[in-house]
Design an enzyme around this catalytic site. Structure first.
Site, PDB file in Angstrom:
ATOM      1  N   HIS B  93      20.056 -30.474 -17.986  1.00 19.10           N
ATOM      2  CA  HIS B  93      18.745 -30.899 -17.474  1.00 19.10           C
ATOM      3  C   HIS B  93      17.732 -29.808 -17.776  1.00 19.10           C
ATOM      4  CE1 HIS B  93      15.551 -32.320 -14.969  1.00 19.10           C
ATOM      5  NE2 HIS B  93      15.695 -31.384 -14.056  1.00 19.10           N
ATOM      6  N   HIS B  95      13.162 -29.061 -18.338  1.00 13.19           N
ATOM      7  CA  HIS B  95      11.788 -29.575 -18.336  1.00 13.19           C
ATOM      8  C   HIS B  95      11.152 -29.227 -19.690  1.00 13.19           C
ATOM      9  CE1 HIS B  95      10.986 -30.228 -13.775  1.00 13.19           C
ATOM     10  NE2 HIS B  95      12.272 -30.350 -14.022  1.00 13.19           N
ATOM     11  N   ASP B 118      19.676 -40.868 -36.069  1.00 13.38           N
ATOM     12  CA  ASP B 118      20.851 -40.048 -36.397  1.00 13.38           C
ATOM     13  C   ASP B 118      21.666 -39.668 -35.157  1.00 13.38           C
ATOM     14  OD1 ASP B 118      20.624 -39.828 -39.168  1.00 13.38           O
ATOM     15  OD2 ASP B 118      19.369 -38.032 -39.092  1.00 13.38           O
ATOM     16  N   HIS B 169       9.582 -37.108 -14.106  1.00 15.43           N
ATOM     17  CA  HIS B 169      10.388 -35.916 -13.938  1.00 15.43           C
ATOM     18  C   HIS B 169      10.626 -35.283 -15.327  1.00 15.43           C
ATOM     19  CE1 HIS B 169      13.892 -33.931 -11.502  1.00 15.43           C
ATOM     20  NE2 HIS B 169      13.363 -33.109 -12.367  1.00 15.43           N
ATOM     21  N   TYR B 227      28.921 -37.935 -42.811  1.00 21.92           N
ATOM     22  CA  TYR B 227      28.071 -36.740 -42.678  1.00 21.92           C
ATOM     23  C   TYR B 227      28.957 -35.576 -42.256  1.00 21.92           C
ATOM     24  CZ  TYR B 227      24.259 -33.675 -41.267  1.00 21.92           C
ATOM     25  OH  TYR B 227      23.398 -32.617 -41.147  1.00 21.92           O
TER      26      TYR B 227
END
Lengths: 235, 235, 235, 235
Positions: B93, B95, B118, B169, B227
């Protein structure tokens, strides 16, 4: 006597370029000592990379120089007025890019997200232009008055709203000490950046519901705050 | 016993400032050990530059502290809920600026290009605001519930959609381990930046045709992925 | 004989990449010596990281090479014209990103804030495109002519308006010496960035009231200037 | 035998993160040796910080591996097609942020300024999406075909138009060698950034008059070019 105060103020000023909050000499930080009734502030126009502890100027709350050989920041009277008329412990002024752009728009910084709500309790006001008379009379003193007038008119307190924009000028922030005032400048800069970018996606973003902004502010700063390691108000 | 897990979590947290995904202490990463039924997570409010392995907190999946002297991240219950209710191996998490701006708009992140395709299979959802009741009841737990509710309502799986925005948020991302969860945060940040910049040119850009987004996702993550060096799903 | 002049010009050119004002070789600085009637300028196309003092080219004010083995900047005749027709002491030309974007819009840079007013007295003009005849005849010479024509038509003086944009091209700035010309480029870049960001919030921001822009310019550059340490005009 | 070629390709790939043109492994550079009929290219998915000369893969122009233990870039067939069907000496593909945002808009990059005109002769085309059939048939080969088709349909030559955008994907650039192809990516990124910022000021900026773009391109790349130190076409 003022050694520790000057060192804190020196370090906080040096944090401005480290945090990309200033170009050239475009910012100044001060901190007050309420027991001694003085504050220490950056000298005017001195580049951060040349700034030394002995350059920091100590003034009384009326703005008279108590110690120091250099002129204090040209914004000194604004700082002094804030120390005389509020309970803040330190003041920081910068022309940080995104917050200054916001100040140029004249808009308040509305709460669009929890990054804002974590640290600023409600919309961050943008204070009005000074009038021609206020500028002529005593520009820097009256800048302090307009800041205080704006905060008072909104019945908000300085601890929960640690900063303001001045229309056409730039941000001022404050805090319990110089380090916190600089941190609040950094937060304000980032919040303004996020809001400007949000407006590219949506011209008028929805304001964050009050129950969420309340929650976020209180979990960090309220009496039952539980963010951090039991040091209330830690950022 | 939890030494390796804590080290991985430490390193992933330290990658946040290195990749410009956080300011101050605005982000946390955790990783679960499914065999031991615990996860390790950043302590709350500790600056990354001071973070040490012994500061990492180990919790069981109910959120009880199993090892550690510090408070876990205030978002710990969100992480715990995700470990109890999904198969993800790690949660991140932040910001981060552009993804947070996107979250503030409330918009899903639509697929405008192959950079997105992708790594994220389809539009990245923006979850709704929590209600006043959900905030009051148990904010961080209910944040986890809203994430899971949103992902379920779209019938998408966690491996192919390794992240989400929360309205007002910021982003949460996940992955098989802490390193991958951080990489997904970095990708999400960059995709949000590209999309915001695209909107300056064209308010409503065309969505990438599905045959192209399908191709790009599958050549990296499908069963015939080609890939990278024969390690399926490598990013 | 020209050693000190060349060293100043070298250092000012090296300040361009340090201040993120140039990519590749997209900028050049010169400084005039009015006593010797020569100016020193960056050689054309030489990367900053390879630039040495002996590479700096010295020209007379007609643009003839007086010392140096390399070709001077392809913009040399613009610099020479400015030295022949104005009182500036140094000239700086870059393609700095935000100022160049402004130049591409063709708009003057209006005064939205005190960051601008502190250093540029009034709107920063954007000069017109050169005509096909002017380009064909002598492009770089006529670029100088259009700069001078634009400044004259607005009855502004070079000291208080230390720069200009060219429509579809990029900024030119000047100053009393090469260091100051580069500083003015940095300020112009930052002012253009702030204005562009302001326009995301408000398409047509209010212009700063004249009594405030006047105050800010005069407190730094007026005869009773009190910014800095008693060195009038310090930035 | 391929040692020098591999070293040049290694260095050009390492220049991608140094110039902020890539995140993660999002870019690859190759260079052809026309005498030996081979080209060297980055291996797929290998992080730049771990890339060594011996990792560089050498292929013939049909795309068969001639030397190397790793898989070549997943975009290898696009590079090979360009070498078979054009006279370019090197190819660079990145997902650089601003150019990729432009590609996501589907717009050509119009000439708004001389920064563009100095290096790209006319609007930089944005090639169409590949069809479902083209994707299914041979995605990377057909990407090369669409690039060539687009350039041909506009009767422009590869030397004066050293790059292209692919709608919904990202830029490809080229040049006489790997270093120049990377430089062209850097220029394209900066031009796209300037144009996007210009559009914030003015939604539809005026195109640069042709007599100015012509002049700028020719003074750098024309037969009487006078930019730089007598090395025609120097950037």
């Amino acid at each position: 006597m003022y050694d520790l105060l000057k060192e804190k103020v020196l370090n906080a000023n040096l944090d401005l370029p480290l945090n990309n909050l200033v170009k050239l000499t475009w910012g100044n930080v001060s901190q007050v000592d309420r027991a001694l009734n003085v504050f220490a502030i950056k000298p005017s126009g001195v580049p951060y990379e040349k700034l030394k502890k002995e350059d920091i100027v100590v003034c009384d709350l009326e703005g008279n120089i108590v110690e120091g050989n250099l002129n204090p920041s040209s914004d000194m009277k604004t700082h002094a007025y804030l120390y005389r008329n509020t309970e803040v412990g330190a003041v920081c002024h910068t022309h940080s890019t995104w917050a200054t752009a916001y100040a140029q728009s004249g808009n308040d910084v509305e709460v669009y997200g929890t990054t804002h709500a974590d640290s600023f309790y409600g919309s961050i006001p943008c204070a009005r232009y000074l009038t021609a008379e206020e500028v002529e009379d005593d520009y820097e003193l009256n800048t302090g008055k307009v800041i205080v007038e704006t905060i008072k008119s909104k019945s908000i307190d300085y601890l929960s709203m640690p900063g303001i924009l001045l229309h056409g000028h730039a941000p001022f922030t404050w805090g319990k000490d110089a380090k916190e005032a600089v941190t609040n400048s950094l937060i304000l800069e980032e919040v303004c950046k996020m809001n400007i970018l949000t407006k590219i996606i949506k011209t008028n973003p929805e304001k964050l519901p009050e129950h969420i902004s309340e929650k976020h502010y209180q979990r960090k700063h309220g009496k039952n705050a539980y963010y951090g390691q039991n040091k209330k108000g830690e950022i």
